[in-house]
Write a protein that holds these residues in place. Sequence first.
Motif, PDB file in Angstrom:
ATOM      1  N   SER A  52      18.331  -9.880   2.364  1.00  0.00           N
ATOM      2  CA  SER A  52      18.082  -8.701   3.179  1.00  0.00           C
ATOM      3  C   SER A  52      18.230  -7.443   2.320  1.00  0.00           C
ATOM      4  N   TYR A  53      17.216  -6.559   2.381  1.00  0.00           N
ATOM      5  CA  TYR A  53      17.230  -5.317   1.604  1.00  0.00           C
ATOM      6  C   TYR A  53      17.097  -4.133   2.569  1.00  0.00           C
ATOM      7  N   SER A  54      17.853  -3.084   2.313  1.00  0.00           N
ATOM      8  CA  SER A  54      17.748  -1.865   3.132  1.00  0.00           C
ATOM      9  C   SER A  54      17.285  -0.708   2.251  1.00  0.00           C
ATOM     10  N   TYR A  55      16.530   0.184   2.830  1.00  0.00           N
ATOM     11  CA  TYR A  55      16.068   1.372   2.098  1.00  0.00           C
ATOM     12  C   TYR A  55      15.932   2.544   3.060  1.00  0.00           C
ATOM     13  N   TYR A  56      15.948   3.752   2.480  1.00  0.00           N
ATOM     14  CA  TYR A  56      15.838   4.989   3.267  1.00  0.00           C
ATOM     15  C   TYR A  56      14.461   5.594   3.016  1.00  0.00           C
ATOM     16  N   ARG A  57      13.719   5.855   4.085  1.00  0.00           N
ATOM     17  CA  ARG A  57      12.359   6.371   3.957  1.00  0.00           C
ATOM     18  C   ARG A  57      12.170   7.556   4.903  1.00  0.00           C
ATOM     19  N   LYS A  58      11.675   8.670   4.341  1.00  0.00           N
ATOM     20  CA  LYS A  58      11.430   9.865   5.147  1.00  0.00           C
ATOM     21  C   LYS A  58      10.388  10.728   4.434  1.00  0.00           C
ATOM     22  N   SER A  59       9.470  11.315   5.183  1.00  0.00           N
ATOM     23  CA  SER A  59       8.436  12.167   4.579  1.00  0.00           C
ATOM     24  C   SER A  59       8.845  13.628   4.651  1.00  0.00           C
ATOM     25  N   ILE A  60       8.337  14.429   3.709  1.00  0.00           N
ATOM     26  CA  ILE A  60       8.666  15.852   3.633  1.00  0.00           C
ATOM     27  C   ILE A  60       7.470  16.589   3.031  1.00  0.00           C
ATOM     28  N   THR A  61       7.272  17.835   3.443  1.00  0.00           N
ATOM     29  CA  THR A  61       6.176  18.648   2.911  1.00  0.00           C
ATOM     30  C   THR A  61       6.666  19.456   1.719  1.00  0.00           C
ATOM     31  N   PRO A  96       9.555  24.731   4.835  1.00  0.00           N
ATOM     32  CA  PRO A  96       9.137  23.973   6.031  1.00  0.00           C
ATOM     33  C   PRO A  96       8.362  24.862   7.003  1.00  0.00           C
ATOM     34  N   LEU A  97       7.076  24.592   7.155  1.00  0.00           N
ATOM     35  CA  LEU A  97       6.221  25.378   8.036  1.00  0.00           C
ATOM     36  C   LEU A  97       5.421  24.457   8.944  1.00  0.00           C
ATOM     37  N   ARG A  98       4.991  24.995  10.078  1.00  0.00           N
ATOM     38  CA  ARG A  98       4.134  24.224  10.964  1.00  0.00           C
ATOM     39  C   ARG A  98       2.785  23.974  10.301  1.00  0.00           C
ATOM     40  N   LYS A  99       2.154  22.860  10.664  1.00  0.00           N
ATOM     41  CA  LYS A  99       0.851  22.506  10.100  1.00  0.00           C
ATOM     42  C   LYS A  99      -0.165  23.611  10.351  1.00  0.00           C
ATOM     43  N   LYS A 100      -0.148  24.194  11.550  1.00  0.00           N
ATOM     44  CA  LYS A 100      -1.110  25.238  11.900  1.00  0.00           C
ATOM     45  C   LYS A 100      -0.905  26.485  11.041  1.00  0.00           C
ATOM     46  N   THR A 101       0.353  26.822  10.717  1.00  0.00           N
ATOM     47  CA  THR A 101       0.648  27.981   9.872  1.00  0.00           C
ATOM     48  C   THR A 101       0.099  27.785   8.467  1.00  0.00           C
ATOM     49  N   ILE A 102       0.277  26.579   7.916  1.00  0.00           N
ATOM     50  CA  ILE A 102      -0.235  26.273   6.570  1.00  0.00           C
ATOM     51  C   ILE A 102      -1.758  26.342   6.551  1.00  0.00           C
ATOM     52  N   GLU A 103      -2.392  25.809   7.597  1.00  0.00           N
ATOM     53  CA  GLU A 103      -3.851  25.827   7.675  1.00  0.00           C
ATOM     54  C   GLU A 103      -4.394  27.249   7.768  1.00  0.00           C
ATOM     55  N   GLU A 104      -3.742  28.088   8.576  1.00  0.00           N
ATOM     56  CA  GLU A 104      -4.189  29.484   8.703  1.00  0.00           C
ATOM     57  C   GLU A 104      -4.028  30.223   7.382  1.00  0.00           C
ATOM     58  N   ARG A 105      -2.894  30.009   6.726  1.00  0.00           N
ATOM     59  CA  ARG A 105      -2.626  30.654   5.436  1.00  0.00           C
ATOM     60  C   ARG A 105      -3.718  30.315   4.426  1.00  0.00           C
ATOM     61  N   GLU A 106      -4.052  29.031   4.316  1.00  0.00           N
ATOM     62  CA  GLU A 106      -5.055  28.608   3.340  1.00  0.00           C
ATOM     63  C   GLU A 106      -6.442  29.140   3.702  1.00  0.00           C
ATOM     64  N   TYR A 107      -6.773  29.104   4.990  1.00  0.00           N
ATOM     65  CA  TYR A 107      -8.105  29.555   5.416  1.00  0.00           C
ATOM     66  C   TYR A 107      -8.310  31.040   5.125  1.00  0.00           C
ATOM     67  N   VAL A 108      -7.351  31.888   5.492  1.00  0.00           N
ATOM     68  CA  VAL A 108      -7.493  33.335   5.303  1.00  0.00           C
ATOM     69  C   VAL A 108      -7.537  33.683   3.811  1.00  0.00           C
TER      70      VAL A 108
END
Length: 373
Positions: free
Chosen positions: A18-27, A81-93
């Motif tokens: 049995s193997y245990s690991y820690y997994r989590k995503s981050i921007t 850490p920003l909302r997805k919509k904030t990142i999209e608006e920033r890149e688009y403008v």
Amino acid sequence: MGIQRKIHLSRINSNGKSYSYYRKSITIGGKRRDVRANNKTEWDQKVTQLKKKFEAGLESLDHKKVTIGQLGQFFIEDPAPLRKKTIEEREYVLRAYIFPELADRKLASLTDDLIEASYRRVIRNHDNGLKKCERMNKILRRLLNWAGRKKIAINISPLPNGLMKELRVEFKNSQPYVEERVLSRRDAQLILHNSSGTDEEIIIHLQILHGLRIGEALALRHEDIDLINNEIHVRYQSRDGDLTPVKTERSRRSVPLQKRTKLLLLQQYRKPQGGWVYSTLDGLPIRYSNYTYRFFKPLMKRLNLNLRTHDLRRFFASWRLSEGKTDIATVSQWLGHSSPSVTLDCYVKVISEARSKSAAAIGDALYPNDKAA
């Protein structure tokens, strides 16, 4: 059933062990990264190293030669850490307005005159240029403030505080007057009639008869509707097909359910639609863009009306305040405004007209035979 918290610690079995690991995503750097480690401590160390790599790239910039284009790319990839919509608006403008005007300009030599000239070009060269310039101003201000905090070429933003206000006054006064779009009672009845029998009829009902925002209407589920007490409970909104809680506590509200809408909902219960009041054949919520391009815009074109989805909600508020004679506090609550003063600011013309109509109401009621003076 409450939302279950995601468990990041996982366990697998292989070859009888049995193997245990820690997994989590981050921007980090504007990208979602899946980071795995043996435990939480090791995961934190790996994330710190990734962030340092990003910062190292930022530190390697030549502060005397760095351009707005180079800086903007790092700004898009900022690990904050920003909302997805904030990142999209920033890149688009940045890519649509700021880079075409200022990408090759060195940050150290950026002046208020250069910024003003670029703003004026955006206003003149684009349809609805003033609105686009306001978006450009918002993102450019954040970019320059971010550079100042990072001590990249500047300590204080060169963007003048009163510039956008001056341009707004100048160009609004120079533009021809455009009459405000108003949805009449006849038009509202026409829209209701022409949407009858369609899947989209319920969305039209929710906006015209109940004053819901289009995102709130698209996110409505059958469990949010109380058919016994005749109420609609507004809890969520749809953003690009994703379900999110409404913006404020005041937006979380209950609205009286109209009789005709109740009959329409009772008919829907016989159809397999999952939990959504309005959904795809697969039972998923429909995106705003799909609703407008496939139904709303063709309907407006067919009826020869130049309206937005929000104008249907405005009709609800206007009718309630004038014809319906509902007090402003109640209308504000039904609309989900933060306070009655917001409703007053939005519908001051409607309220003024209703006040003029009712000015002589008590005298006319008590002395109906009097002729006008």
